[in-house]
Enzyme design. Structure first.
Site, PDB file in Angstrom:
ATOM      1  N   GLU A 125       0.781  -1.190   0.130  1.00 19.43           N
ATOM      2  CA  GLU A 125      -0.122   0.010   0.078  1.00 19.43           C
ATOM      3  C   GLU A 125       0.771   1.334  -0.134  1.00 19.43           C
ATOM      4  O   GLU A 125       2.031   1.519   0.492  1.00 19.43           O
ATOM      5  CB  GLU A 125      -0.917  -0.044   1.121  1.00 19.43           C
ATOM      6  CG  GLU A 125      -1.842  -0.964   1.236  1.00 19.43           C
ATOM      7  CD  GLU A 125      -2.949  -0.884   2.379  1.00 19.43           C
ATOM      8  OE1 GLU A 125      -3.985  -1.705   2.056  1.00 19.43           O
ATOM      9  OE2 GLU A 125      -2.696  -0.239   3.279  1.00 19.43           O
ATOM     10  N   CYS A 136       1.851  -2.679  15.550  1.00 18.07           N
ATOM     11  CA  CYS A 136       1.796  -2.388  13.974  1.00 18.07           C
ATOM     12  C   CYS A 136       0.896  -3.343  13.282  1.00 18.07           C
ATOM     13  O   CYS A 136       1.286  -4.911  13.447  1.00 18.07           O
ATOM     14  CB  CYS A 136       3.366  -2.387  13.646  1.00 18.07           C
ATOM     15  SG  CYS A 136       3.295  -1.826  11.816  1.00 18.07           S
ATOM     16  N   CYS A 164       3.837   8.474   1.052  1.00 18.94           N
ATOM     17  CA  CYS A 164       4.383   7.581   2.183  1.00 18.94           C
ATOM     18  C   CYS A 164       4.149   6.089   1.072  1.00 18.94           C
ATOM     19  O   CYS A 164       3.180   5.633   0.924  1.00 18.94           O
ATOM     20  CB  CYS A 164       3.623   7.548   3.330  1.00 18.94           C
ATOM     21  SG  CYS A 164       3.974   6.072   4.338  1.00 18.94           S
ATOM     22  N   CYS A 194       6.363  -7.387   6.817  1.00 18.68           N
ATOM     23  CA  CYS A 194       7.507  -6.790   7.439  1.00 18.68           C
ATOM     24  C   CYS A 194       7.797  -8.115   8.587  1.00 18.68           C
ATOM     25  O   CYS A 194       6.838  -8.400   9.232  1.00 18.68           O
ATOM     26  CB  CYS A 194       7.338  -5.443   8.266  1.00 18.68           C
ATOM     27  SG  CYS A 194       8.650  -4.931   9.327  1.00 18.68           S
ATOM     28  N   CYS A 216      -0.736   5.772   9.801  1.00 17.17           N
ATOM     29  CA  CYS A 216       0.273   4.889  10.124  1.00 17.17           C
ATOM     30  C   CYS A 216      -0.056   3.606  10.865  1.00 17.17           C
ATOM     31  O   CYS A 216      -0.699   3.693  11.805  1.00 17.17           O
ATOM     32  CB  CYS A 216       1.338   5.721  11.302  1.00 17.17           C
ATOM     33  SG  CYS A 216       2.061   7.011  10.783  1.00 17.17           S
TER      34      CYS A 216
HETATM   35  N1  SAH Z   1       9.655   0.184   9.637  1.00 19.31           N
HETATM   36  C1  SAH Z   1       9.868   1.518   9.569  1.00 19.31           C
HETATM   37  C2  SAH Z   1       8.800   2.035   8.766  1.00 19.31           C
HETATM   38  C3  SAH Z   1       7.441   1.613   8.637  1.00 19.31           C
HETATM   39  S1  SAH Z   1       6.534   2.022  10.023  1.00 19.31           S
HETATM   40  C4  SAH Z   1       9.943   2.094  11.025  1.00 19.31           C
HETATM   41  O1  SAH Z   1       9.649   1.201  12.076  1.00 19.31           O
HETATM   42  O2  SAH Z   1       9.959   3.253  11.164  1.00 19.31           O
HETATM   43  C5  SAH Z   1       6.106   3.871  10.004  1.00 19.31           C
HETATM   44  C6  SAH Z   1       5.828   4.497  11.182  1.00 19.31           C
HETATM   45  O3  SAH Z   1       4.560   4.119  11.666  1.00 19.31           O
HETATM   46  C7  SAH Z   1       6.800   3.954  12.450  1.00 19.31           C
HETATM   47  O4  SAH Z   1       7.178   4.855  13.367  1.00 19.31           O
HETATM   48  C8  SAH Z   1       5.807   2.909  13.350  1.00 19.31           C
HETATM   49  O5  SAH Z   1       6.214   2.712  14.299  1.00 19.31           O
HETATM   50  C9  SAH Z   1       4.521   3.716  13.089  1.00 19.31           C
HETATM   51  N2  SAH Z   1       3.167   2.756  13.319  1.00 19.31           N
HETATM   52  C10 SAH Z   1       3.240   1.595  13.208  1.00 19.31           C
HETATM   53  N3  SAH Z   1       1.956   1.208  13.648  1.00 19.31           N
HETATM   54  C11 SAH Z   1       1.402   2.380  14.054  1.00 19.31           C
HETATM   55  C12 SAH Z   1      -0.118   2.649  14.643  1.00 19.31           C
HETATM   56  N4  SAH Z   1      -1.201   1.639  14.856  1.00 19.31           N
HETATM   57  N5  SAH Z   1      -0.344   3.884  14.930  1.00 19.31           N
HETATM   58  C13 SAH Z   1       0.509   4.770  14.565  1.00 19.31           C
HETATM   59  N6  SAH Z   1       2.069   4.640  14.032  1.00 19.31           N
HETATM   60  C14 SAH Z   1       2.201   3.447  13.784  1.00 19.31           C
END
Ligand code: SAH
Length: 358
Positions: free
Chosen positions: A84, A111, A97, A104, A327
């Site tokens: 996505e 997440c 984004c 992952c 996110c």
């Molecule tokens: N793996 C990388 C990039 C992808 S995640 C990383 O960890 O930075 C992108 C961002 O979204 C990260 O900061 C992650 O912690 C955040 N994220 C994941 N699940 C989320 C959620 N349910 N609500 C808000 N942010 C979230």
């Protein structure tokens, strides 16, 4: 989107060098969706390219537009993996984004993508293509892409070469021409990637998903901490800052009753110090996990503690929640697809292996 291959094909067919440039410009700056649209090329050449090296590799399985203007596209790779990408609007700027992996492997507990496991790494072409497809959708609304962030599905530093390849392609002034400073890579703290990025000449921004100021709590939320504890992670960040003179954007997800106490804000301030980092407090977006977002007054109190300790911090508003584009919400539905896809792959591996093992 493998434009090097396109160039090699054109050369192999005895085409003059300027045809390669025309094809490259049409695909990048021109945002062409298929070779048939590239009228600068002779019809016969368009047809030949179309059949031997189709311009787009991803198919857009579904597009959703949220009330706040966020656009989300669910793609499928040619071999059926779901990914996505999202375009958000901040005032009149557009941030795209994109995903670096389908799924992952890092399994952060909050997440949605982390609960899918890894499908596969994306190629540089597949990463750049997400940007180009969204850019052409935005162009239809007279908007353009101002920023690109590698914050979609996946851990970009587990797919380092493809991610940097995509950044270089998007950065090329002869092509898409997005400034390096308009791109950011976000990592869960994969130290070798931070070390490699520190040595790159290209000035891409680095964001670090921290989410906890000590190893015990961080390991609960982000198992990758066992592999790279905070002492090692912070040492890599310091080395990055010395080498690049750039600050690092720290993402800190605010989870109600988990990591949002004042005491943890003090620990966070001690860990980061007053220079070189900017903290983005992020609202947690519901994904069906047991976590809840911290209430606004808790976020404000946490931010005030950071400020009192001289740490620069801001609060990141959530976009596109109503279409699961925020996110951590990417591909909740893709997860089911990925499971199907993996079990098909296992069955066919089992099928092809069984004669030999018997
Ligand atoms: N793996 C990388 C990039 C992808 S995640 C990383 O960890 O930075 C992108 C961002 O979204 C990260 O900061 C992650 O912690 C955040 N994220 C994941 N699940 C989320 C959620 N349910 N609500 C808000 N942010 C979230």
């Amino acid at each position: 989107m493998d434009l090097e291959r396109v160039n090699a094909l054109l050369q192999g067919w005895g085409e003059p060098a300027y045809r390669g440039r025309q094809a490259y410009e049409a695909a990048t700056r021109g945002l062409a969706a298929e070779w048939g649209d590239v009228t600068a090329l002779p019809v016969s050449l368009r047809r030949r390219l179309q059949s031997e090296a189709p311009l787009r590799e991803l198919s857009a399985a579904e597009t959703q537009v949220s009330r706040d203007g966020t656009v989300k596209v669910r793609f499928e790779t040619a071999d059926g993996f779901p990914i996505e990408a999202v375009a958000m609007r901040h005032r009149n700027r557009r941030t795209v984004c994109v995903s670096s992996q389908s799924g992952c492997p890092l399994a952060c507990t909050f997440c949605a993508t982390g609960s899918m496991g890894l499908g596969r790494n994306l190629t540089a072409g597949e990463i750049a293509e997400q940007v180009l497809v969204l850019a052409s959708m935005l162009r239809d609304r007279s908007e353009r892409v101002n920023n690109v962030v590698m914050m979609g599905m996946g851990e970009p530093f587990l797919n380092y070469d493809a991610v940097l390849g995509a950044c270089r392609l998007l950065n090329d002034p002869a092509g898409f021409g997005l400034g390096a400073r308009q791109m950011a890579i976000s990592t869960a703290g994969w130290v070798p990637g931070i070390e490699r990025l520190a040595a790159e000449p290209i000035q891409i921004k680095l964001a670090l998903s921290l989410h906890a100021p000590n190893d015990a709590l961080r390991t609960e939320l982000m198992p990758v901490t066992k592999r790279f504890p905070l002492a090692r992670l912070m040492a890599a960040c310091r080395a990055y800052r010395v080498a690049t003179r750039r600050r690092i954007f720290v993402e800190y997800l605010m989870l109600d009753g988990v990591n949002d106490a004042d005491g943890l804000a003090i620990e966070l301030a001690d860990l980061l110090g007053t220079e070189g980092f900017h903290v983005n407090l992020i609202a947690y977006n519901p994904t069906g996990s047991p976590y809840r977002a911290s209430p606004p007054d808790r976020v404000a109190a946490f931010a005030a503690v950071l400020a009192a300790h001289g740490v620069s911090a801001s609060y990141r508003r959530s976009h596109g929640q109503d279409i699961d584009a925020a996110c951590g919400q990417l591909a909740v539905r893709g997860a089911a697809e990925l499971r199907r896809r993996r079990s098909r792959a296992r069955r066919s591996v089992a099928g092809s292996r069984s004669p030999a093992s018997r």
